[in-house]
Design a protein around this motif. Structure first.
Motif, mmCIF file in Angstrom:
data_model
loop_
_atom_site.group_PDB
_atom_site.id
_atom_site.type_symbol
_atom_site.label_atom_id
_atom_site.label_comp_id
_atom_site.label_asym_id
_atom_site.label_seq_id
_atom_site.Cartn_x
_atom_site.Cartn_y
_atom_site.Cartn_z
ATOM 1 N N HIS A 132 -9.143 -1.539 15.526
ATOM 2 C CA HIS A 132 -9.451 -2.956 15.291
ATOM 3 C C HIS A 132 -8.170 -3.772 15.312
ATOM 4 C CE1 HIS A 132 -11.508 -6.197 12.504
ATOM 5 N NE2 HIS A 132 -10.640 -6.747 13.341
ATOM 6 N N HIS A 184 -6.420 -7.634 17.443
ATOM 7 C CA HIS A 184 -6.660 -8.796 18.307
ATOM 8 C C HIS A 184 -5.355 -9.121 19.030
ATOM 9 C CE1 HIS A 184 -10.337 -9.424 15.962
ATOM 10 N NE2 HIS A 184 -9.582 -9.201 14.900
ATOM 11 N N LYS A 244 -18.896 -7.302 18.864
ATOM 12 C CA LYS A 244 -18.348 -7.623 17.543
ATOM 13 C C LYS A 244 -19.223 -8.703 16.922
ATOM 14 C CE LYS A 244 -15.345 -8.140 14.107
ATOM 15 N NZ LYS A 244 -14.012 -8.677 14.315
ATOM 16 N N ASP A 249 -6.364 -4.616 12.103
ATOM 17 C CA ASP A 249 -6.625 -6.065 12.214
ATOM 18 C C ASP A 249 -5.347 -6.844 12.525
ATOM 19 O OD1 ASP A 249 -8.330 -8.169 12.428
ATOM 20 O OD2 ASP A 249 -8.985 -8.165 10.346
HETATM 21 ZN ZN LIG Z 1 -10.261 -8.754 13.068
#
Ligand SMILES: [Zn+2]
Length: 438
Positions: free
Chosen positions: A86, A88, A201, A336
């Motif tokens: 996970h 971005h 997602k 994340d």
């Molecule tokens: Zn995230």
């Protein structure tokens, strides 16, 4: 002169293939220690034998052919390439889309240099950039990590006030990705698949909406308004799975989290308010929990004043971690990480240990723990150093079971037989991609 100039151009234009092509001939990596990702133990004096992009043998008594190229990493520890399930890579909409895409590619590459040779981008924010970057890497246009990607997210909370991102055929999403009924939910999943998403997602709890509360009510309970109904969630899971996709839910707790688990998504992001009942269900259904510490680590600063000092998203995450161990919920490494920090997320291992995992358990979350949740059954090709798997190999100088912060100082990275980074030893130039210079 004209001819040689033309030849020069041809070489530049074709050079992309160099990133993708592993060397011919046998390569043997030797090191004092090797982490057995399945057993969670450290093995001594190991050799990893590699043919092109695959591992062919691992052990202390492996016969090295006389014509093999030997990479002797000496006193280092060799481990599988890490997996972050996970993150971005796309920045959040402050530049032009072409600039954001270039920046995201550079961030994808930073992951590989940090030892994360496989990554899952769980939402390109308002863009499809991670899908294009995955394709560019797979097609040999650029070097980078193995990638799976989700594209834009469903029910994007406050993230997508801008118009829905247009796809290559100029079409947006009806309803701007906000689900309104099971059939629209199915339509969105179909469209994500059509444009190349490996993952769906879903933001399953609307924890930011409105001015009144920020994540918490004054009594210390989380807001956790469910974004979709169980019926809508089940429609997305059914549609995603029948199209060969996997589904990940952002869910803090409450009915939103319960809907995800009951519907049978593949992994839960955050899961701060995990009840015993939810933990039991996740263990039974083999749904992984993802702690996303980049997102959680600083939450005491904002959450404690709002909850009268009672709880923060971080303190709840620590409870979730302990509960996951108690009930046997699978744990997948999931940082994340956002732009500017890619490749540095291994700091989270030390936190896992501080919160209750053993160093071996902490490491395993980024190996088979994360490999097991990847789409397309990638657990058979990444996550451990075993014959038949990709030669995704990293090394650190010390022993990470003694000092887990060693993982923050990855000195050697090989992806599919191609060396991307080497600070440990002299190796033939032919094994090193000319794309990664450090
Ligand atoms: Zn995230």
């Amino acid at each position: 002169m004209v001819l040689s100039a033309t030849a020069g151009w041809a070489q530049v234009l074709n050079s992309g293939e160099d990133w993708a092509e592993p060397p011919t001939g046998t390569v043997a990596i030797r090191a004092d220690r090797l982490f057995d990702a399945n057993a969670g133990t450290m093995l001594a004096n190991q050799v990893v034998l590699i043919e092109r992009d695959r591992i062919t043998a691992v052990g202390s008594d492996v016969r090295v052919p006389p014509d093999a190229t030997v990479i002797d990493l000496g006193t280092a520890t060799v481990l599988p390439g890490m997996i972050d399930s996970h993150l971005h890579i796309t920045p959040q909409g402050v530049q032009s889309l072409p600039y954001e895409t270039l920046r995201a590619l550079q961030q994808a590459q930073a992951n590989a240099l940090g030892g994360f040779t496989t990554i899952v981008d769980l939402s390109g924010r308002h863009t499809w950039a991670p899908i294009d970057i995955r394709n560019a890497i797979n097609r040999g246009l650029h070097w980078g990590p193995r990638m799976q990607a989700a594209g834009p997210e469903i029910t994007p909370r406050d993230r997508s006030m801008a118009p829905t991102p247009l796809t290559i055929d100029g079409e947006g999403f009806e309803g701007e990705l906000f689900v309104a009924g099971p059939w629209l939910a199915r339509h969105m999943v179909r469209k994500l698949k059509h444009y190349g998403a490996d993952w769906v997602k879903i933001y399953a709890t609307q924890d930011f909406e409105g001015d009144e509360y920020q994540h918490f009510k004054p009594n210390g309970t989380m807001v956790n308004s469910p974004s979709v109904t169980l019926e809508e969630m089940e429609a997305m899971v059914d549609e995603g799975h029948r199209r060969g996709m996997k589904l990940a839910c952002h869910a803090f707790g409450g009915e939103g989290l319960e809907n995800c688990v009951r519907a049978g998504v593949d992994k839960i992001e955050h899961g701060n308010e995990m009840t015993d009942e939810i933990a039991k269900m996740m263990a039974e259904k083999n749904i992984a929990i993802c702690f996303t510490l980049q997102n959680m680590i600083n939450t005491p600063n904002s959450d404690l004043p709002r909850t009268g000092g009672k709880v923060s998203r971080l303190s709840l995450t620590i409870d979730t971690l302990k509960k996951s161990l108690t009930f046997g919920v699978p744990i997948a490494f999931a940082s994340d990480t956002n732009p500017d920090r890619h490749g540095t997320q291994a700091w989270q291992f030390a936190k896992y240990v501080e919160f209750g995992l053993t160093p071996a358990q902490a490491l395993q979350t980024a190996f088979m723990g994360a490999a097991n949740v990847l789409n397309y059954g990638w657990a058979d090709r990444v996550g451990s150093l075993e014959p038949g798997k990709y030669a995704d190999v990293i090394a650190v100088s010390g022993n990470p079971l003694d000092d887990i912060t060693e993982m923050e100082r990855v000195r050697f990275v090989m992806k599919g037989g191609v060396v991307l980074k080497n600070e440990l030893t002299e190796i033939p130039a032919g094994l090193m991609t000319s794309g990664a210079t450090r």
